[in-house]
Structures are given as structure tokens and as C-alpha cells.
Design a protein around this motif. Sequence first.
Motif, short mmCIF file in Angstrom:
data_model
loop_
_atom_site.label_atom_id
_atom_site.label_comp_id
_atom_site.label_asym_id
_atom_site.label_seq_id
_atom_site.Cartn_x
_atom_site.Cartn_y
_atom_site.Cartn_z
N PHE A 34 8.19 -30.48 23.23
CA PHE A 34 9.30 -31.28 22.30
C PHE A 34 9.02 -31.07 20.97
N LEU A 35 9.82 -30.56 20.00
CA LEU A 35 9.38 -30.33 18.75
C LEU A 35 9.57 -31.65 17.92
N ASN A 36 8.89 -31.76 16.82
CA ASN A 36 8.89 -32.85 15.98
C ASN A 36 10.02 -32.63 14.94
N LYS A 37 11.28 -33.11 15.14
CA LYS A 37 12.43 -32.95 14.42
C LYS A 37 12.39 -33.34 12.95
N GLU B 17 23.06 -28.43 14.78
CA GLU B 17 22.16 -28.39 13.75
C GLU B 17 20.62 -28.21 13.81
N TYR B 18 20.24 -28.59 14.97
CA TYR B 18 18.87 -28.21 15.41
C TYR B 18 18.73 -26.75 15.60
N LEU B 19 19.69 -26.05 16.33
CA LEU B 19 19.58 -24.73 16.54
C LEU B 19 19.50 -23.84 15.11
N LYS C 51 1.58 -30.04 13.71
CA LYS C 51 2.58 -31.45 13.39
C LYS C 51 4.20 -30.85 13.95
N ILE C 52 4.01 -29.62 14.27
CA ILE C 52 5.56 -29.42 14.48
C ILE C 52 6.06 -29.71 16.04
N LYS D 201 18.01 -28.28 28.03
CA LYS D 201 18.24 -29.26 28.90
C LYS D 201 17.23 -30.43 28.74
N TYR D 202 16.24 -30.09 29.25
CA TYR D 202 14.92 -30.94 29.52
C TYR D 202 13.83 -31.03 28.33
N SER D 203 13.96 -29.88 27.37
CA SER D 203 12.88 -30.27 26.42
C SER D 203 13.40 -29.20 25.37
N ASP D 204 12.65 -28.72 24.42
CA ASP D 204 13.00 -27.68 23.63
C ASP D 204 12.54 -25.95 24.08
N TYR D 205 11.27 -26.22 24.42
CA TYR D 205 10.57 -25.09 24.78
C TYR D 205 9.91 -25.36 26.11
N GLN D 206 9.93 -24.47 27.09
CA GLN D 206 9.27 -24.58 28.46
C GLN D 206 8.11 -23.31 28.42
#
Length: 569
Positions: free
Chosen positions: A84-87, A485-487, A68-69, A33-38
Motif C-alpha cells: 500500500f502506498l503512502n498517499k 486522482e490517485y492514478l 516513506k512511499i 482491489k486489495y492493495s496498490d501493488y502486489q
Amino acid sequence: MNIKNYIKNQITNILKSININKKYNYKIKNNYKYSDYQINGIIIISKKEKIKLNFLFKLIKQKLLKNKIFNKIKIINPGFINIFLNKKYIEKLINKISKKKKFNIKKTKKKKILIDYSSPNIAKEMHIGNLRSTIIGDYLSNILKFLGNKIIKINHIGDWGTQFGILITWIKKYKLEKKIKNIKYISYIYKKAQKYFYKNNKFALKAKKNVVKLQNKKKNIYNLWKKIVKITTKENYKIYKYLNIKLKKKHTIGESYYQKSLTKIVNDLIKKKIAIKNNKSIIIFLKNYIKYPIIIQKKDKGFLYSTTDIAAIKYRYKKFKPNKIIYIIDYRQTEYLKQIFQICKNSNYIPKNFNIIHYKFGLILNKNNKPIKSRKDNYLTIKQIINLIKKKSKNFINYNKKYNKYKINRITKKITIGTIKYIELSKNRKTNYYFNINKVLSLKSNTSLYIQYSYTRIISILRKNNTNTTNSIKYFKYYITSKLEYLISLKILNFKEIIKKSAKKCKSNIICKYLYDISSLFSNLYEKQNISNIKNNKLKKSKLKLIAIISKILRIGLNILGIPILYNI
Ligand code: ARG
């Protein structure tokens, strides 16, 4: 790469760099919801270590951003770190590794590994009790080979011992020599003979005498034995072949092979003061097993299962010079094997620090939740199991109407192999389970058919769009356009770790679960949008590439499990 583990390792290293070596239980959660990982729990570290929270936050942020990730790190008061990951970087990684033959999964140190598996007893049809060792062992040799190791497979068949004395005595008593033509008949009379053996002393004595005659290779008895072994193994190879189990004749070194060396070994063990005479039998007491000595020679001079296993280890070590020996046998032999391994170390048949492991598995239970006993229960033979599943598959599948009988049979066979193996491979190796063939075929739940079918669907979508797995991966570019797709992308990056973990622990269920999950993700993706209808060419190619990557993963995964892929149904 498992991103969560990756973050965890990074944090551990960052903490180590300021001399915090204690293990703290901070949490890393997916927080879409707010980021990719916490990351949560840094406050505790700051309090316990008496380090300013702000300093810790800044340090973690600064160091993580060097990877970089990670794209953005946000500190959220009172104490969270949002990552936040670097997509773009993830896309780049996926485009890169998917091109590699094995998804960049390499093994650095190649080893020679010997695996003892399947090892059924002769004069019996292969039955449900042989299923686990056979299927797990084959999976293990596949995955270890995939990782670059050299594998030596050994089928330690039970082709020696009292059972042959019993059987041969019975055959002679009733002059059944000419009737010995197939395994069904041999199994049938073996059961009868065995019952009689326990009831009738005179018969028992004669049977034991015939074992000695067999040991001395007395011609007519020896030839009868040879015939029985030949008929049984021929049947077994048919089963292996049907189930795509890669055990061949050359892998069979059965118990009988070691006969000639047993006297020498017993004498050697006496000489080394490892074995002692006790009441005319020869036994070995080990420190932690005083109550359960291992007998290596009986009063009547006969050798035992244990003697053969000791001889086998000695032989295998000398002949193949492996770096590791693995046994795939059920847990009931755990203590026994520990003792055998120890005896071989004490007698210097293998080095003291030699890597010899028993991967144990649980039992298959009958309807009353009791272990299936080969002697008492009317247990299923593997042939019967194959036929049951074959029939079920045929009724379950809606085959393409255009297919001829030959093609339908071929597909049914692949589904049957998958289903039987998946019953086993998707379970936790260490637990017992009730063998149930009711829910093993489904196109909606965790079954091999579901995974095989996902593969088939992808191949047909690619075909429809005039491409295939190799070309899509080679020429198209993938980019992330949705959360889903990200998942899927993260899942793809995790493949390498899944394979390594599965191999390290000899746990096939880790791969099964993964293949099922990624198949489900593919289904979700496909339900959202029919790729063939996409107008934007770039977007279409990106999606085609994504599913092509999934199909490549499915193919590698199924291959490791020993389950055939399906191109069509
Ligand atoms: N034949 C044995 C059985 O059916 C299994 C043999 C396992 N291998 C070994 N080296 N002991 O129980």
C-alpha cells in the motif's frame, strides 16, 4: 518515478543484500482491489535458494517499509506481498516537484552532442522522404537540450555531386539560365535531365565533364550552381520555419563544404594503408565487409558521398570537440555508416572508443506498401502535405465564431504543425509505415489535436476560475480524493522517467503515448465533475492544482515534441 520499477529495484537490492544475485522473474502487478501493488513469485526464490519463505517475507517487508512511499505491507498466504502506498507522501512529492521548473528532471552529466539531421538533397523540393529525419532530429535535439546538453545541429545538405553536372548541362543545352527562378521549376527540369542522362551517352559525358568544371570553380558553372543552391535552401528554410523546425542557415554545412579537403583525405588514407588503389579507383576494404568495399575515389578522380562523410566526421570532431555524434538517417544506410565510422576510427580521425551513433528509422510506404521512391513515384512534397493538412484542419475545427481570419489562420497553422509532426513522432521510429492522412485529426483519439485541445481546455477552466497554471501550482494544495486522482498522481510521478527513457532511446512515441494517456485521464476527471461547480473551496483548489500540473506537463511535453500549444480554438 515509476513505482513498479522502483519496487523492482528495491527488491533486487534486498535480495543482493543476502547474496542472491541471480535474476528471478517475480511479478509486480497493480492490484487496485486489495492493495496498490502486489508482488508475486517470492516462493520460487525461496525454493530455489533454499531460504525460508518467512524469512524472505519479513526481510522484504522490513526493508520496504523504510521507504516513506510505502505505507503498509501485508503478507498474504500462500505467497503474495501486498503493498500500500503512502498517499500523504505521494501528495507531498507532487506538491513539491510540480513547483520545479522542469519537474525535477535534471541531467547530471552535461554533454556536447552533435546531431546530423534533415540533410535534404538540393535541386529538389523537400519531400515526404525528408520528413522523418527532419522531425525526429528536431525532437531529439529538443529533448537532449531540455536535459541540459549542448546541442550542435548540422544540416548536411546534398549540395554536391553528379546531379549538378546533369542539371547544369541541361540548363546550358536549352539556355534556361534566365528561367531558373524557383524550386518547382528546378525540380521539374532536373527530373527531365536525369532521364536523359541515363539514355544519352554524349549528354552523360558532358555532364560528368561539367562536374569537374564545377569542382574547379569554373566561373559560369559555379555561379549557376550557387544560384540553384540558394533557391533551394531558401525554400527549405521556409518549410522549416513553417513547421517550427529549429534549423537555421548557420546549421547548414553541406557536402560541398568538404570539397577542398577530399584529396588530402584520400592521400592520407592511402598513406595509412587504409585505402588502396584498385583498377584506378581508390577503395577501402574493412574486415567484416570484404564483399562491400567503400569506394572513396572513382576512376575519373571524382569523389563520392562516402569521401565527404569521412571528411565531415574528421572536421566535426576537430572543430566542435563533441562528446557524441548522432546521425538520423533511414536504415538503408546502416551498413554504410558502420563502415564509415570504422574507417574514421582506424585512421584516428576520431578516438577508437568515440561515441558515434546511427539512430535509424524505417521508410514511409506508398499505397502499395512499397517504399516511396523519390525518382519514380509521384511523391508528395512537404509543401503539399502542409497544404493538405491545413485544408483538412480548417474543415474539421469549429472555430469560435468571434475569431477573425488572422486568428483562425494562426490556430490552423498550429494544428497543422502538430498533426504533421505527430504522424511521425507517435510512430515507432524503427518500423516502416504507410502515410495516411485520413485519421490524423480527431478530438477523441490519439492525435496531437487531442493533446493540444486538452491543454486548451485546462487553460480555459483555470481562467474561468480566475487563476492560471503558475499560480495554482504555487498557491494551492493538492490532495488525493479518489482512485482516479490517485492514478493521475502516479502518472505524474512517472513523467521524469518517461522523458529520460525517451531521450535515451530516441523514441518520441514514448512521450506521445504518455501525453495522450494523461490527457485521457484529464478527460475522465473532468467528465466526472465540473470543477467550476465545486462548492468546497479547498477541494476546488486541489482539483484546479491537479489540472494545472497536467497542463504544465502537456506544455513541457509538446515543447519537446516541437508541437505548439493552443490557448484557444
Ligand atoms: N542527403 C542524404 C539523403 O538525402 C542524407 C544525408 C545524411 N547525412 C549524412 N551525413 N550522410 O539521402
